[in-house]
Design an enzyme around this catalytic site. Structure first.
Site, short mmCIF file in Angstrom:
data_model
loop_
_atom_site.label_atom_id
_atom_site.label_comp_id
_atom_site.label_asym_id
_atom_site.label_seq_id
_atom_site.Cartn_x
_atom_site.Cartn_y
_atom_site.Cartn_z
N GLU A 171 0.54 -1.24 0.10
CA GLU A 171 0.14 -0.11 -0.05
C GLU A 171 0.83 1.38 -0.12
O GLU A 171 0.73 2.32 0.86
CB GLU A 171 -0.93 0.13 1.17
CG GLU A 171 -2.06 -1.13 1.08
CD GLU A 171 -2.89 -1.04 2.27
OE1 GLU A 171 -2.73 -0.18 3.21
OE2 GLU A 171 -3.81 -1.97 2.34
N GLU A 285 -5.44 -8.43 0.37
CA GLU A 285 -5.94 -7.93 1.65
C GLU A 285 -7.67 -7.50 1.46
O GLU A 285 -7.87 -6.74 0.68
CB GLU A 285 -5.16 -6.74 2.37
CG GLU A 285 -3.99 -7.25 3.02
CD GLU A 285 -3.40 -6.04 3.95
OE1 GLU A 285 -4.38 -5.48 4.58
OE2 GLU A 285 -2.38 -5.67 3.66
O1 AHR Z 1 -4.82 -5.24 8.03
C1 AHR Z 1 -4.53 -4.32 8.57
C2 AHR Z 1 -3.70 -3.37 7.94
O2 AHR Z 1 -4.63 -2.75 6.94
C3 AHR Z 1 -2.56 -3.76 6.86
O3 AHR Z 1 -1.29 -3.68 7.95
C4 AHR Z 1 -2.53 -2.70 6.05
O4 AHR Z 1 -1.84 -3.09 4.75
C5 AHR Z 1 -3.77 -2.49 5.44
O5 AHR Z 1 -4.09 -1.10 5.53
#
Ligand code: AHR
Length: 479
Positions: A171, A285
């Site tokens: 990210e 994610e």
């Molecule tokens: O999943 C929690 C956080 O959310 C992770 O570390 C990050 O990649 C995302 O923004």
């Protein structure tokens, strides 16, 4: 009551559902690792310090891929601190934790073998160099006779891990990241790390590069610069319950994600038209998180802090079910997807230090879809679903002779649901998840938000069921 009808044809295929879409994520965050996966003092720890209850729950979920070790954690990570006899404790600024490094790369790989998962290894491209990535590769994948491969052997791991999936950074488009940068800056770094890993070290590996579902400009710039070494574009998506969103709008964040996915697919198609190179998608994610970052003051800079331990109700079970249906509906593009995260931290599995553990509501649609949603995703011809109250998918497994339907009813009304398919012999299993109290969550010893059997009739080639309002169902049909 409203009516919805599906018509399915075994020749109308979207694509193969890749098993890796049922992936997990073990970030060094809160009690995901320390107190979750790894707790040597726990009464339920095994000989390696891993919690046996967690191992068996992860096996139940059947997660063939797991992302590790971050997340935001990766930006200031030094993987060398986490291997060998001299572990180094460090400050971990992303989450204000103390990182003891007692669980590291080798422990993760040992755990991964126990739960039958393949790693998606995140690489710190923001704050480390190509030399460090080279050392990491050497430690993980080179057989022996070099400094780092011999270190691995000295640490008791004779054979290389042969890691195939490398995620370049996390990210880095976000101002919250330690190493936040522009698309052009990221593209350049990703190109060099990708070139090293894919061109110089292992042409068979998968390079996963950070994309952004709602920013075509980011994706275009990154692909222009490093597409040559990219196999998969990563998209992260979050589902937040905010005060201004109605319950239905909360659920429809899945549709919002779908819009971003469609835009990203357009970008990948445009890139392919230009270069001939196919780039697929990893949703590595997907996060159901209300963005509550509160910490307990007494826990600041300690190991295994209570962070992001969000409780889930039927609402999040419906988001989970419909999101997997979304992944099925784009099975021709999505190669990987990882829930963020696996244990305690915005997770399906929760644990207590006394050795108890329990399943959150989202555990059940995850488990049932992971175990039954493997095969070919079929295109659904739908009648009467203009407002998309029903959001679902159909997966045909010809090898097992099974067609499985996954259906989320996002309306509060019952739905008279019918589905037609040529060659159904009987209803093998039918379960539904609903709950009158939409805020009810599970707790230790109380897993009441869970599926129950429900009646599905078979009339020739037509399946008929009444789906309760606000429910998620799975109907498994033998052919
Ligand atoms: O999943 C929690 C956080 O959310 C992770 O570390 C990050 O990649 C995302 O923004």
């Amino acid at each position: 009551m409203f009516d919805v009808k599906w018509s399915l044809d075994r020749n109308n295929v979207i694509g193969e559902v890749k098993k890796e879409i049922y992936g997990g994520f073990v970030e060094h965050l809160g009690r995901n690792v320390y107190g979750g996966v790894y707790e040597p003092d726990s009464p339920v720890a095994d000989e390696d310090g891993f919690r046996k209850d967690v191992i068996s729950l992860v096996r139940e979920l059947d997660m063939p891929a797991t992302r590790y070790p971050g997340g935001c954690y990766i930006d200031l990570e030094r993987w060398e601190d986490s291997v060998g006899p001299n572990r180094k404790a460090r400050l971990e600024p992303a989450w204000h934790q103390l990182e003891p490094n007692t669980f590291g790369l080798d422990e993760f790989m040992k755990w991964a073998r126990k739960v039958n998962t393949e790693p998606l290894m995140t690489v710190n491209v923001a704050n480390r160099t190509l030399m460090d990535t080279l050392s990491l590769y050497e430690y993980c994948n080179f057989p022996g006779g070099t400094y780092w491969s011999d270190q691995r052997r000295a640490n008791g791991v004779e054979k290389p891990y042969n890691i195939k999936n490398w995620c370049l950074g996390n990210e880095l488009y976000g101002p919250w990241e330690m190493g936040h940068m522009s698309a052009a800056e990221y593209g350049r770094l990703a190109r060099e790390h990708g070139k090293l890993l894919k061109k110089k070290l292992d042409p068979e590996c998968n390079i996963i590069v950070t994309g952004y579902p709602h920013d075509r400009e980011w994706n275009r710039t990154v692909l222009d610069i490093c597409g040559e070494y990219t196999d998969i574009l990563s998209l992260h998506c979050g589902f937040a319950k905010t005060p201004e969103r109605t319950e239905r709008q909360y659920l429809e964040r899945v549709d919002f994600f779908e819009k971003g996915l469609i835009e990203t697919i357009k970008e990948c198609k445009a890139y392919e038209a230009l270069t001939g190179r196919h780039i697929s998608i990893s949703v590595d994610e997907w996060i159901i998180w209300d963005f509550d970052r509160r910490r307990r003051p007494e826990e600041e800079w300690t190991v295994g802090m209570h962070l992001l331990e969000q409780d889930y109700s039927i609402q999040e079970a419906l988001i989970t079910g419909s999101l997997f249906s979304c992944f099925h509906r784009y099975a021709d593009w999505i190669d990987i997807a990882c829930i963020a995260q696996s244990v305690n931290v915005i997770a399906p599995i929760r644990t207590e230090p006394d050795g108890t553990s329990w399943k959150q509501s989202i555990f059940f649609p995850f488990q049932l879809t992971s175990r039954n949603g493997r095969g070919m995703s079929l295109k659904i011809e739908e009648l009467n679903n203009a407002d998309k109250s029903i959001y679902g998918s159909a997966v045909l497994n010809e090898d097992n002779g099974v067609l499985t339907l996954f259906i989320t009813n996002r309306s509060n009304e019952e739905c008279k649901f019918t589905a037609e398919f040529d060659g159904i012999s009987n209803v093998a299993e039918s379960v539904v998840m609903d709950c009158d109290d939409h805020e009810k969550t599970n707790a230790p010893g109380d897993e009441t938000v869970k599926p129950r059997p429900f009646t599905v009739a078979l009339n020739g080639n037509t399946v008929e069921a009444v789906l309760p309002g606000f429910s998620w169902s799975m109907i498994k049909l033998s052919l």
